[in-house]
Design a protein around this motif. Structure first.
Motif, mmCIF file in Angstrom:
data_model
loop_
_atom_site.group_PDB
_atom_site.id
_atom_site.type_symbol
_atom_site.label_atom_id
_atom_site.label_comp_id
_atom_site.label_asym_id
_atom_site.label_seq_id
_atom_site.Cartn_x
_atom_site.Cartn_y
_atom_site.Cartn_z
ATOM 1 N N ASP A 143 0.811 -1.223 0.000
ATOM 2 C CA ASP A 143 0.000 0.000 0.000
ATOM 3 C C ASP A 143 0.843 1.271 0.000
ATOM 4 O OD1 ASP A 143 -2.543 -1.237 0.103
ATOM 5 O OD2 ASP A 143 -2.351 -1.543 2.266
ATOM 6 N N HIS A 144 2.149 1.149 -0.173
ATOM 7 C CA HIS A 144 3.018 2.327 -0.038
ATOM 8 C C HIS A 144 2.653 3.441 -1.022
ATOM 9 C CE1 HIS A 144 5.417 1.668 -3.699
ATOM 10 N NE2 HIS A 144 5.321 0.382 -3.431
ATOM 11 N N ASP A 145 2.104 3.069 -2.176
ATOM 12 C CA ASP A 145 1.752 4.085 -3.170
ATOM 13 C C ASP A 145 0.380 4.707 -2.908
ATOM 14 O OD1 ASP A 145 0.362 1.776 -3.747
ATOM 15 O OD2 ASP A 145 0.588 1.935 -5.921
ATOM 16 N N LYS A 146 -0.298 4.279 -1.830
ATOM 17 C CA LYS A 146 -1.618 4.822 -1.501
ATOM 18 C C LYS A 146 -1.579 5.729 -0.274
ATOM 19 C CE LYS A 146 -3.817 0.584 -3.220
ATOM 20 N NZ LYS A 146 -4.634 -0.586 -2.842
ATOM 21 N N ILE A 147 -0.403 5.951 0.283
ATOM 22 C CA ILE A 147 -0.305 6.714 1.523
ATOM 23 C C ILE A 147 -0.845 8.127 1.355
ATOM 24 C CG2 ILE A 147 1.260 7.588 3.291
ATOM 25 C CD1 ILE A 147 0.883 4.548 3.269
ATOM 26 N N GLU A 148 -0.584 8.744 0.208
ATOM 27 C CA GLU A 148 -1.009 10.127 -0.004
ATOM 28 C C GLU A 148 -2.527 10.296 0.096
ATOM 29 O OE1 GLU A 148 0.625 12.992 -0.296
ATOM 30 O OE2 GLU A 148 2.482 11.916 0.148
ATOM 31 N N LEU A 149 -3.268 9.252 -0.254
ATOM 32 C CA LEU A 149 -4.728 9.383 -0.218
ATOM 33 C C LEU A 149 -5.251 9.476 1.217
ATOM 34 C CD1 LEU A 149 -6.200 6.462 0.662
ATOM 35 C CD2 LEU A 149 -5.524 5.841 -1.652
ATOM 36 N N LEU A 150 -4.393 9.173 2.201
ATOM 37 C CA LEU A 150 -4.813 9.291 3.591
ATOM 38 C C LEU A 150 -4.787 10.734 4.088
ATOM 39 C CD1 LEU A 150 -3.010 6.204 5.185
ATOM 40 C CD2 LEU A 150 -5.382 6.389 4.437
ATOM 41 N N ARG A 151 -4.043 11.585 3.389
ATOM 42 C CA ARG A 151 -4.016 12.994 3.777
ATOM 43 C C ARG A 151 -5.438 13.569 3.726
ATOM 44 N NH1 ARG A 151 0.969 15.793 3.494
ATOM 45 N NH2 ARG A 151 2.704 14.602 2.606
ATOM 46 N N ASP A 152 -5.766 14.404 4.686
ATOM 47 C CA ASP A 152 -7.072 15.049 4.796
ATOM 48 C C ASP A 152 -8.198 14.077 5.140
ATOM 49 O OD1 ASP A 152 -5.904 17.507 4.073
ATOM 50 O OD2 ASP A 152 -6.139 17.030 1.942
ATOM 51 N N ARG A 153 -7.875 12.787 5.280
ATOM 52 C CA ARG A 153 -8.885 11.822 5.694
ATOM 53 C C ARG A 153 -8.673 11.383 7.142
ATOM 54 N NH1 ARG A 153 -8.366 10.421 0.063
ATOM 55 N NH2 ARG A 153 -10.386 9.975 -0.922
ATOM 56 N N ILE A 154 -7.415 11.286 7.548
ATOM 57 C CA ILE A 154 -7.101 10.962 8.930
ATOM 58 C C ILE A 154 -6.123 12.009 9.455
ATOM 59 C CG2 ILE A 154 -7.526 8.499 8.612
ATOM 60 C CD1 ILE A 154 -4.523 8.061 8.521
ATOM 61 N N PRO A 155 -6.052 12.209 10.766
ATOM 62 C CA PRO A 155 -5.216 13.284 11.304
ATOM 63 C C PRO A 155 -3.729 13.082 11.043
ATOM 64 C CG PRO A 155 -6.825 12.518 12.928
ATOM 65 C CD PRO A 155 -6.862 11.544 11.801
ATOM 66 N N ASP A 156 -2.988 14.197 10.953
ATOM 67 C CA ASP A 156 -1.534 14.134 10.898
ATOM 68 C C ASP A 156 -1.014 13.379 12.114
ATOM 69 O OD1 ASP A 156 -1.622 15.652 8.630
ATOM 70 O OD2 ASP A 156 -1.129 17.536 9.620
ATOM 71 N N ARG A 157 0.093 12.715 11.934
ATOM 72 C CA ARG A 157 0.768 11.958 12.986
ATOM 73 C C ARG A 157 -0.050 10.775 13.493
ATOM 74 N NH1 ARG A 157 5.333 13.224 14.603
ATOM 75 N NH2 ARG A 157 5.096 12.234 16.654
ATOM 76 N N THR A 158 -1.000 10.324 12.697
ATOM 77 C CA THR A 158 -1.688 9.074 13.014
ATOM 78 C C THR A 158 -0.703 7.917 12.912
ATOM 79 O OG1 THR A 158 -3.860 9.815 12.282
ATOM 80 C CG2 THR A 158 -3.458 7.451 12.218
ATOM 81 N N PRO A 159 -0.639 7.030 13.900
ATOM 82 C CA PRO A 159 0.212 5.837 13.763
ATOM 83 C C PRO A 159 -0.335 4.908 12.673
ATOM 84 C CG PRO A 159 -0.325 6.255 16.068
ATOM 85 C CD PRO A 159 -1.240 7.123 15.243
ATOM 86 N N ILE A 160 0.524 4.524 11.753
ATOM 87 C CA ILE A 160 0.138 3.614 10.676
ATOM 88 C C ILE A 160 0.994 2.359 10.772
ATOM 89 C CG2 ILE A 160 0.012 3.278 8.193
ATOM 90 C CD1 ILE A 160 -0.620 6.186 7.855
ATOM 91 N N SER A 161 0.349 1.248 11.086
ATOM 92 C CA SER A 161 1.042 -0.034 11.195
ATOM 93 C C SER A 161 1.306 -0.604 9.812
ATOM 94 C CB SER A 161 0.200 -1.022 12.015
ATOM 95 O OG SER A 161 0.100 -0.614 13.351
ATOM 96 N N ILE A 162 2.478 -1.208 9.659
ATOM 97 C CA ILE A 162 2.876 -1.801 8.379
ATOM 98 C C ILE A 162 3.096 -3.284 8.612
ATOM 99 C CG2 ILE A 162 4.551 -1.759 6.503
ATOM 100 C CD1 ILE A 162 5.255 1.152 7.665
ATOM 101 N N THR A 163 2.231 -4.107 8.045
ATOM 102 C CA THR A 163 2.246 -5.529 8.334
ATOM 103 C C THR A 163 3.495 -6.211 7.794
ATOM 104 O OG1 THR A 163 0.958 -5.977 6.340
ATOM 105 C CG2 THR A 163 -0.255 -5.668 8.389
ATOM 106 N N PHE A 164 3.762 -7.409 8.305
ATOM 107 C CA PHE A 164 4.920 -8.213 7.920
ATOM 108 C C PHE A 164 4.376 -9.484 7.271
ATOM 109 C CE2 PHE A 164 8.749 -10.646 8.210
ATOM 110 C CZ PHE A 164 9.804 -9.795 8.524
ATOM 111 N N LEU A 165 3.905 -9.335 6.019
ATOM 112 C CA LEU A 165 3.228 -10.432 5.338
ATOM 113 C C LEU A 165 4.190 -11.253 4.499
ATOM 114 C CD1 LEU A 165 -0.003 -8.628 4.081
ATOM 115 C CD2 LEU A 165 0.276 -10.040 6.123
#
Length: 287
Positions: A30-52
Motif C-alpha cells: 500500500d506504499h503508493d496509496k499513503i497520499e490518499l490518507l491525507r485530509d482523511r485521517i489526522p496528521d501523525r496518526t500511527p500507521i502499522s505496516i504488516t509483515f506479510l
C-alpha cells in the motif's frame, strides 16, 4: 458515593476519545496509496505496516519511509517466526531507524507453526535486546479478547504479562492492539480483567467497511466469534452475504459502555479489509 449511572460517560463524551489518536493498518504494497490518507485521517496518526509473506524487507522499509514523509507515524510489524536470522532483524531495524526515523514497532509471533529462524515468539525478540539497541522506545504487542484458535486462554494471558514485564525491564513503553471483533461484550470483559493487572494503553481492533463475505472470511481465520445475535446488531443476518458492513454499531456500543475508571485508556485500531481508501473515507465521515 457515585452510582453506575453517574459514572457512565455519555456517547458524546466517549466517541471523540475513541476516535482521537486512532491508528490504521496497511500492507507494504500500500506504499503508493499513503497520499490518499491525507485530509482523511489526522496528521501523525500511527500507521502499522504488516509483515506479510510475499513482501520483502525493502518494500516494508519503503512503506515506512512513505508513511513518515506523508506526516504520519510508521509502526512496522516484526513477525518473529518469519525472521531467518538475528542479522536480518538487526539490518531491518537499522534501516527503519536510519531512513524512516522509526521509534516504535509492533511485535507478533507470526502465523506459521514453526519458526524460520532463531525467534520462536514475540517474547524472544523483546528479550534479545535488539529493539532497545536500535533506539525503539515503544513496542506494541497483541491482545485477544476472544482468544486465539491455536493457543489456550491461560497461555495467552501468561505470554501477555511476560511481554509486558520484559518491556518494563528494558525501559520501553508498551501498548496492546487487539484482534478485530464485532461484539463489544468480550472486549469489555477482557478490558475489565486486564485492568486488574496493568494500565497499559489498549487499541481495540475494528474492521473497516467491507463485504460481509470478506469480514466472515477474516473472522474465521482469526477465531473471531460471529453469531446471528452479533450480526443482527449490524442490521444483517448470516444469510445476507451480498451486502457490506462498517464498524459503526460496534464503535457506538463501545462509546456508550466504556467507563474509563474501569476500562482504562482505550483507542481504536482499524483493519481496512475492504480497502484502505474506503476505510479512510469511512473514518473521515464518521468523525
Amino acid at each position: 458515593m457515585q452510582n453506575s449511572a453517574t459514572m457512565r460517560p455519555t456517547r458524546e463524551a466517549c466517541a471523540p476519545d475513541l476516535l482521537r489518536e486512532l491508528s490504521i493498518e496497511i500492507t507494504a504494497k500500500d506504499h503508493d496509496k499513503i497520499e490518499l490518507l491525507r485530509d482523511r485521517i489526522p496528521d501523525r496518526t500511527p500507521i502499522s505496516i504488516t509483515f506479510l509473506p510475499g513482501e520483502d524487507i525493502d518494500s516494508r522499509i519503503l512503506a515506512a519511509c512513505r508513511v513518515r514523509d506523508a506526516g504520519f507515524i510508521p509502526v512496522p510489524h516484526i513477525s518473529a517466526r518469519r525472521l531467518h536470522s538475528a542479522g536480518e532483524l538487526d539490518a531491518f531495524l537499522a534501516a527503519l531507524t536510519d531512513r524512516a526515523s522509526v521509534d516504535r514497532v509492533f511485535v507478533v509471533a507470526g502465523d506459521i507453526a514453526e519458526p524460520e529462524g532463531p525467534f520462536r515468539d514475540a517474547l524472544s525478540v523483546i528479550r534479545s535486546g535488539v529493539l532497545a539497541r536500535h533506539g525503539i522506545e515503544q513496542v506494541g504487542i497483541a491482545g485477544y479478547p476472544e482468544g486465539h484458535p491455536d493457543i489456550s486462554g491461560a497461555a495467552l494471558e501468561r505470554a501477555l504479562y511476560d511481554k509486558l514485564e520484559a518491556l518494563e525491564a528494558a525501559g520501553q513503553s508498551a501498548w496492546i492492539a487487539t484482534q478485530f471483533g464485532f461484539d463489544a461484550e468480550p472486549v469489555l470483559d477482557w478490558l475489565t480483567a486486564l485492568r486488574t493487572q496493568t494500565a497499559v494503553p489498549v487499541r481495540i481492533g475494528v474492521a473497516g467497511p467491507a463485504s460481509i463475505k470478506a469480514l466472515l472470511r477474516f473472522a474465521a481465520r482469526c477465531g473471531v466469534g460471529v453469531s446471528a445475535k452479533v450480526m443482527a446488531k449490524y442490521g444483517l443476518s448470516l444469510t445476507q452475504l451480498l451486502g457490506s458492513a462498517g464498524p459503526g454499531p460496534l464503535i457506538e456500543e463501545l462509546a456508550e459502555r466504556l467507563v474509563p475508571e474501569v476500562h482504562g485508556e482505550v483507542r481504536l485500531h482499524f483493519y481496512p479489509f475492504g480497502g484502505l481508501e474506503k476505510t479512510a473515507d469511512w473514518i473521515a465521515n464518521f468523525r
